[in-house]
Design an enzyme around this catalytic site. Sequence first.
Site, PDB file in Angstrom:
ATOM      1  N   ASN A 109     -83.771  20.945 -34.247  1.00  0.00           N
ATOM      2  CA  ASN A 109     -83.111  21.987 -33.457  1.00  0.00           C
ATOM      3  C   ASN A 109     -83.679  21.943 -32.037  1.00  0.00           C
ATOM      4  O   ASN A 109     -84.818  22.341 -31.807  1.00  0.00           O
ATOM      5  CB  ASN A 109     -83.363  23.351 -34.113  1.00  0.00           C
ATOM      6  N   CYS A 140     -80.277  29.557 -28.210  1.00  0.00           N
ATOM      7  CA  CYS A 140     -79.570  28.316 -28.541  1.00  0.00           C
ATOM      8  C   CYS A 140     -78.088  28.380 -28.171  1.00  0.00           C
ATOM      9  O   CYS A 140     -77.390  27.363 -28.240  1.00  0.00           O
ATOM     10  CB  CYS A 140     -79.714  28.015 -30.028  1.00  0.00           C
ATOM     11  N   HIS A 176     -73.991  23.872 -32.817  1.00  0.00           N
ATOM     12  CA  HIS A 176     -75.440  23.890 -32.594  1.00  0.00           C
ATOM     13  C   HIS A 176     -76.124  23.298 -33.827  1.00  0.00           C
ATOM     14  O   HIS A 176     -75.777  23.640 -34.955  1.00  0.00           O
ATOM     15  CB  HIS A 176     -75.899  25.336 -32.365  1.00  0.00           C
TER      16      HIS A 176
HETATM   17  N1  COA Z   1     -92.122  23.395 -46.666  1.00  0.00           N
HETATM   18  C1  COA Z   1     -92.176  23.779 -47.947  1.00  0.00           C
HETATM   19  N2  COA Z   1     -91.840  25.015 -48.364  1.00  0.00           N
HETATM   20  C2  COA Z   1     -91.450  25.900 -47.425  1.00  0.00           C
HETATM   21  C3  COA Z   1     -91.379  25.572 -46.078  1.00  0.00           C
HETATM   22  C4  COA Z   1     -91.746  24.265 -45.689  1.00  0.00           C
HETATM   23  N3  COA Z   1     -91.701  23.833 -44.424  1.00  0.00           N
HETATM   24  N4  COA Z   1     -90.949  26.632 -45.378  1.00  0.00           N
HETATM   25  C5  COA Z   1     -90.760  27.616 -46.261  1.00  0.00           C
HETATM   26  N5  COA Z   1     -91.064  27.176 -47.506  1.00  0.00           N
HETATM   27  C6  COA Z   1     -91.002  27.914 -48.765  1.00  0.00           C
HETATM   28  C7  COA Z   1     -91.099  29.394 -48.560  1.00  0.00           C
HETATM   29  O1  COA Z   1     -92.445  29.809 -48.452  1.00  0.00           O
HETATM   30  C8  COA Z   1     -90.438  29.915 -49.802  1.00  0.00           C
HETATM   31  O2  COA Z   1     -91.350  29.869 -50.853  1.00  0.00           O
HETATM   32  P1  COA Z   1     -91.429  31.055 -51.935  1.00  0.00           P
HETATM   33  O3  COA Z   1     -90.071  31.059 -52.581  1.00  0.00           O
HETATM   34  O4  COA Z   1     -92.542  30.624 -52.836  1.00  0.00           O
HETATM   35  O5  COA Z   1     -91.700  32.289 -51.160  1.00  0.00           O
HETATM   36  C9  COA Z   1     -89.360  28.873 -50.087  1.00  0.00           C
HETATM   37  O6  COA Z   1     -89.732  27.698 -49.354  1.00  0.00           O
HETATM   38  C10 COA Z   1     -87.967  29.291 -49.644  1.00  0.00           C
HETATM   39  O7  COA Z   1     -88.066  29.849 -48.348  1.00  0.00           O
HETATM   40  P2  COA Z   1     -86.799  30.380 -47.578  1.00  0.00           P
HETATM   41  O8  COA Z   1     -87.239  30.942 -46.271  1.00  0.00           O
HETATM   42  O9  COA Z   1     -85.979  31.244 -48.489  1.00  0.00           O
HETATM   43  O10 COA Z   1     -86.031  29.004 -47.341  1.00  0.00           O
HETATM   44  P3  COA Z   1     -84.623  28.806 -46.714  1.00  0.00           P
HETATM   45  O11 COA Z   1     -83.778  28.062 -47.645  1.00  0.00           O
HETATM   46  O12 COA Z   1     -84.073  30.058 -46.098  1.00  0.00           O
HETATM   47  O13 COA Z   1     -84.954  27.816 -45.517  1.00  0.00           O
HETATM   48  C11 COA Z   1     -85.177  27.866 -43.128  1.00  0.00           C
HETATM   49  C12 COA Z   1     -85.796  28.245 -44.451  1.00  0.00           C
HETATM   50  C13 COA Z   1     -86.080  28.332 -42.009  1.00  0.00           C
HETATM   51  C14 COA Z   1     -85.034  26.353 -43.073  1.00  0.00           C
HETATM   52  C15 COA Z   1     -83.763  28.516 -43.043  1.00  0.00           C
HETATM   53  O14 COA Z   1     -83.853  29.880 -43.349  1.00  0.00           O
HETATM   54  C16 COA Z   1     -83.148  28.390 -41.679  1.00  0.00           C
HETATM   55  O15 COA Z   1     -82.800  27.298 -41.252  1.00  0.00           O
HETATM   56  N6  COA Z   1     -82.937  29.517 -41.005  1.00  0.00           N
HETATM   57  C17 COA Z   1     -82.348  29.507 -39.677  1.00  0.00           C
HETATM   58  C18 COA Z   1     -83.430  29.244 -38.678  1.00  0.00           C
HETATM   59  C19 COA Z   1     -82.894  28.901 -37.330  1.00  0.00           C
HETATM   60  O16 COA Z   1     -81.921  28.220 -37.215  1.00  0.00           O
HETATM   61  N7  COA Z   1     -83.578  29.401 -36.290  1.00  0.00           N
HETATM   62  C20 COA Z   1     -83.259  29.096 -34.952  1.00  0.00           C
HETATM   63  C21 COA Z   1     -82.051  29.815 -34.526  1.00  0.00           C
HETATM   64  S1  COA Z   1     -81.320  29.045 -33.155  1.00  0.00           S
END
Ligand code: COA
Length: 329
Positions: A284, A114, A254
């Site tokens: 994204n 990205c 980004h």
């Molecule tokens: N819908 C509902 N629940 C979801 C879910 C979805 N789509 N995705 C994950 N969960 C759940 C998880 O299973 C977890 O449940 P648990 O607590 O029972 O285990 C809970 O939500 C929290 O998950 P977590 O991974 O801690 O959430 P988060 O706040 O970190 O958000 C992302 C997850 C992926 C949105 C976030 O980490 C993120 O944006 N990361 C960067 C990713 C990125 O930008 N990647 C590309 C790089 S260019």
Amino acid sequence: MSRNAYIVGTGHKVPDGVLTNADLEKIVDTTDEWITTRTGIKERRKTDDDTATSDLVAVAVEKAMKDAGWKPEDVQGIIVGTVTPDYCFPSTAALVADRLGLGTVPAYDFEAGCTAFIYGLVQAKAFIESGMMDRIIVVGADCLTKITNWNDRTSCILFGDGAGAVAVSSEGPGGRLGGWHWGSDGSLGKHLIQPGGGARRPASHETVDLIEHTIHMDGSRIFKHAVRAMRDSCMKALEKDGTEKKDVDLLISHQANLRIIDATARALELKPEQVYINIQKYGNTSAASIPMALDEAMRDGTISTPNTVVLAAFGAGLTWGGMILHWDE
Ligand code: COA
């Protein structure tokens, strides 16, 4: 007299197909409420089976050339940052150069996840300021929905498809490319990876069965790194540019997660109206997200003259980068 590089034209293209959070609720165990509050995304664009990255790139480049007033013979090179090229080879850039009649100019793809668009601007700045070129097209484009695991709710809700292009010239007026910072840390690469289909794990029935040709991501680890990397890149780019935080007019970051964008904006002490956000419409779009937002900000009048704009990104590699743009003449 020292040479400068200026963005003199912008363009973008997204596919027509819209995938809303409500659509995703039917595919994986998720809710509109979770996606909206955790990411800021409401919908994203998805290519159909007949459309690939070069199809979006060709339109974005045509628009950027038109905006710059360039004819095909004016273009001296085209570089495309992407992790989803039409083919491993030939390059998307070469295919588009042929399609748009750019002749036999140098054309190549490069990969920085990205962060690719910022890496591309740094390359264009070097080519132009060194006198090697006067006019080059820089593209960031990806169709991440082509490599998305639609059973993985932690990643499939994030990504969308798009392409953004800029025309960069040795002659202004335009957005002058200023101070920059770029970096990488391959020791963290495994946390955001497409493990199958390359030379390490060539495509086989096994790699397909294991869904290794899709994005594998440790979201929360990437999140923490992204917040730190984007903040540090912005600060280092500002320092190199000799610009203070108080003189920044706009942040175009980004568009990965609204919470990551907010953290970067807080580090720069910006007001909400100084932060360009379109993640709600597109999700994204990887390498495309910054040039798409830049094009929208140019066309809707968010960017005016004079203006100092900060670009900031992070992505697979892991990579990160920042660049300062000045509309000052
Ligand atoms: N819908 C509902 N629940 C979801 C879910 C979805 N789509 N995705 C994950 N969960 C759940 C998880 O299973 C977890 O449940 P648990 O607590 O029972 O285990 C809970 O939500 C929290 O998950 P977590 O991974 O801690 O959430 P988060 O706040 O970190 O958000 C992302 C997850 C992926 C949105 C976030 O980490 C993120 O944006 N990361 C960067 C990713 C990125 O930008 N990647 C590309 C790089 S260019």
